[in-house]
Design an enzyme around this catalytic site. Sequence first.
Site, PDB file in Angstrom:
ATOM      1  N   GLY A 291      13.010  -3.075  -0.230  1.00 32.73           N
ATOM      2  CA  GLY A 291      12.916  -1.909  -1.103  1.00 32.73           C
ATOM      3  C   GLY A 291      13.547  -2.090  -2.467  1.00 32.73           C
ATOM      4  O   GLY A 291      13.780  -1.096  -3.166  1.00 32.73           O
ATOM      5  N   GLU A 292      13.820  -3.327  -2.890  1.00 34.10           N
ATOM      6  CA  GLU A 292      14.490  -3.550  -4.161  1.00 34.10           C
ATOM      7  C   GLU A 292      13.650  -4.334  -5.162  1.00 34.10           C
ATOM      8  O   GLU A 292      14.192  -4.882  -6.116  1.00 34.10           O
ATOM      9  CB  GLU A 292      15.826  -4.278  -3.943  1.00 34.10           C
ATOM     10  CG  GLU A 292      16.879  -3.425  -3.256  1.00 34.10           C
ATOM     11  CD  GLU A 292      18.270  -4.034  -3.356  1.00 34.10           C
ATOM     12  OE1 GLU A 292      19.228  -3.265  -3.537  1.00 34.10           O
ATOM     13  OE2 GLU A 292      18.395  -5.280  -3.253  1.00 34.10           O
TER      14      GLU A 292
ATOM     15  N   ASN B 163       0.409  -7.854  -6.247  1.00 39.90           N
ATOM     16  CA  ASN B 163       0.287  -6.917  -7.361  1.00 39.90           C
ATOM     17  C   ASN B 163       1.224  -7.296  -8.511  1.00 39.90           C
ATOM     18  O   ASN B 163       2.431  -7.405  -8.319  1.00 39.90           O
ATOM     19  CB  ASN B 163       0.605  -5.513  -6.822  1.00 39.90           C
ATOM     20  CG  ASN B 163       0.790  -4.484  -7.904  1.00 39.90           C
ATOM     21  OD1 ASN B 163       0.177  -4.576  -8.956  1.00 39.90           O
ATOM     22  ND2 ASN B 163       1.630  -3.499  -7.639  1.00 39.90           N
ATOM     23  N   LEU B 164       0.667  -7.489  -9.706  1.00 40.15           N
ATOM     24  CA  LEU B 164       1.491  -7.818 -10.878  1.00 40.15           C
ATOM     25  C   LEU B 164       1.822  -6.601 -11.726  1.00 40.15           C
ATOM     26  O   LEU B 164       2.541  -6.715 -12.736  1.00 40.15           O
ATOM     27  CB  LEU B 164       0.799  -8.883 -11.736  1.00 40.15           C
ATOM     28  CG  LEU B 164      -0.283  -8.464 -12.758  1.00 40.15           C
ATOM     29  CD1 LEU B 164      -0.638  -9.664 -13.626  1.00 40.15           C
ATOM     30  CD2 LEU B 164      -1.503  -7.848 -12.166  1.00 40.15           C
ATOM     31  N   ILE B 165       1.331  -5.419 -11.359  1.00 35.34           N
ATOM     32  CA  ILE B 165       1.439  -4.244 -12.218  1.00 35.34           C
ATOM     33  C   ILE B 165       2.888  -3.803 -12.377  1.00 35.34           C
ATOM     34  O   ILE B 165       3.320  -3.402 -13.469  1.00 35.34           O
ATOM     35  CB  ILE B 165       0.559  -3.096 -11.668  1.00 35.34           C
ATOM     36  CG1 ILE B 165      -0.913  -3.504 -11.725  1.00 35.34           C
ATOM     37  CG2 ILE B 165       0.791  -1.808 -12.435  1.00 35.34           C
ATOM     38  CD1 ILE B 165      -1.841  -2.575 -10.979  1.00 35.34           C
ATOM     39  N   GLU B 166       3.683  -3.863 -11.307  1.00 38.08           N
ATOM     40  CA  GLU B 166       5.067  -3.391 -11.388  1.00 38.08           C
ATOM     41  C   GLU B 166       5.864  -4.211 -12.394  1.00 38.08           C
ATOM     42  O   GLU B 166       6.658  -3.658 -13.172  1.00 38.08           O
ATOM     43  CB  GLU B 166       5.723  -3.436 -10.007  1.00 38.08           C
ATOM     44  CG  GLU B 166       5.122  -2.429  -9.026  1.00 38.08           C
ATOM     45  CD  GLU B 166       5.723  -2.552  -7.641  1.00 38.08           C
ATOM     46  OE1 GLU B 166       6.515  -3.499  -7.417  1.00 38.08           O
ATOM     47  OE2 GLU B 166       5.411  -1.708  -6.785  1.00 38.08           O
TER      48      GLU B 166
ATOM     49  N   PRO C 279      11.031 -13.618  -0.785  1.00 44.16           N
ATOM     50  CA  PRO C 279       9.889 -13.767   0.118  1.00 44.16           C
ATOM     51  C   PRO C 279       9.281 -12.404   0.460  1.00 44.16           C
ATOM     52  O   PRO C 279       9.998 -11.400   0.577  1.00 44.16           O
ATOM     53  CB  PRO C 279      10.494 -14.427   1.362  1.00 44.16           C
ATOM     54  CG  PRO C 279      11.770 -15.056   0.878  1.00 44.16           C
ATOM     55  CD  PRO C 279      12.272 -14.154  -0.210  1.00 44.16           C
ATOM     56  N   ARG C 280       7.973 -12.385   0.637  1.00 43.77           N
ATOM     57  CA  ARG C 280       7.289 -11.132   0.934  1.00 43.77           C
ATOM     58  C   ARG C 280       7.647 -10.600   2.320  1.00 43.77           C
ATOM     59  O   ARG C 280       7.758  -9.389   2.525  1.00 43.77           O
ATOM     60  CB  ARG C 280       5.780 -11.315   0.824  1.00 43.77           C
ATOM     61  CG  ARG C 280       4.995 -10.033   1.119  1.00 43.77           C
ATOM     62  CD  ARG C 280       3.573 -10.132   0.656  1.00 43.77           C
ATOM     63  NE  ARG C 280       2.799  -8.948   0.977  1.00 43.77           N
ATOM     64  CZ  ARG C 280       2.846  -7.796   0.312  1.00 43.77           C
ATOM     65  NH1 ARG C 280       3.660  -7.677  -0.727  1.00 43.77           N
ATOM     66  NH2 ARG C 280       2.091  -6.768   0.672  1.00 43.77           N
TER      67      ARG C 280
ATOM     68  N   GLU D 236       0.821  -1.202   0.000  1.00 41.73           N
ATOM     69  CA  GLU D 236       0.000   0.000   0.000  1.00 41.73           C
ATOM     70  C   GLU D 236       0.857   1.254   0.000  1.00 41.73           C
ATOM     71  O   GLU D 236       0.499   2.272  -0.615  1.00 41.73           O
ATOM     72  CB  GLU D 236      -0.924  -0.005   1.217  1.00 41.73           C
ATOM     73  CG  GLU D 236      -1.990  -1.093   1.197  1.00 41.73           C
ATOM     74  CD  GLU D 236      -1.472  -2.449   1.663  1.00 41.73           C
ATOM     75  OE1 GLU D 236      -2.249  -3.416   1.622  1.00 41.73           O
ATOM     76  OE2 GLU D 236      -0.286  -2.541   2.067  1.00 41.73           O
TER      77      GLU D 236
END
Length: 424
Positions: free
Chosen positions: A313-314, A338-341, A269-270, A61
């Site tokens: 952050g990478e 999210n797949l947009i990036e 990993p998230r 987010e």
Amino acid sequence: MRLLYSLLWWLALPLVLGRLWWRGRAEPGYRAHVGERLGFYGRAAPDARPFIMVHAVSVGETRAAEPLVEALLAAYPGHRILLTHMTPTGRATGRALFARHGDRVVQSYLPYDTGFMVGRFLRRFAPRACILMETEVWPNLIHGCARHGVPVALVNARLSERSLRRGQGLGGLMMAAARAIPLVAAQTEADAGRIASLGAPNVAVTGSIKFDVVPPEAALATGAVLRARFAGRPVLLCASTREGEEALILDAYRAMAVRPAGMLLVLVPRHPQRFDEVARMAEERGLSLARRSQLGDDGAAVTADVLLGDSMGEMFAYYAACDCAFIGGSLLPLGGQNLIEACALGKPVLVGEHTFNFLDATNEAVATGGALRVPGAVALVHEGARLLADDAARAAMGAHALAFAARHRGATARTVELLQRFIV
């Protein structure tokens, strides 16, 4: 219902704080700024600039909020942004994104959702508007904002069928909260319909702000450096993987009879507290492992079977460095990420069958040829290997992904236009 909800919060508070301390063993950030979670804040230096509050619960987010925060800073030069979070990783992401703005962006944890704590928070910061990102509907926060005359907007809003059923199951609690939100800017028509069915009085469709996120030049440069360290190896990235998925992926990867020459699996990993656990999984399966955090600056090529992306952050850098990206959280019924990036960088995307958190975007990406659904981990590694071995197919799929991402830009400007009548 709201009074019962508040009582349950107070009864659960010792367990909530205990869990916070427990999570702090692996992630010390959970033990910092605990007072903010309870509604206690340090004395503020005098400053006449009013706050616009933006709540972005965690990493995804917060990254999605970047174009909105930048647009608000530009549109309201006399205001400051109060950026609130619920997780230390979200807070760290916000610090990395907005530190260059100095004291124009102030960060804090959102307090737990009791009337007392919310009241202290609102009196301390007195925001001119409360902007909630995506799914963050907190009944006492919304009620407190109404009492203090703070308009609330839910932007980049999404609501799955599963979440709708859950909200309806809470009786009048979520419906009362929805009715008290004067503006909802939804990602899709389907999201708008579901949110309106809860009673929200003013729902507009603006699209997803995530399409407006611009890959940072520094991240692209880091990606190029990583790409050079891969020394021409074909790279399958598994991004934002969740608990239970890495074992499936590693088993399928190890069992492959034939791989493209030099194939490298990059696992990110998230949740950072799971980095060491995932490293052990790879080593237990006899796969050689390198860690992003230990690559050093000597420029040596990565020769391991698996690279663990144990950095924060990478994600854009990992997308830039890969040839094909799988989006985690979708092999198991977790809703997907999210797949947009990945699409915005022109990468062919693979997803599992469980994408209900981003269903419309994922379905469109699949329909336009930029993404492909796979039924499981075995199919994932085999489709990834097929794309890595077929330059033409990979380039065509990446071009479709890029076109899909470009077609949906502009949600930030539409959202700011709607917000203008709420912010003074």
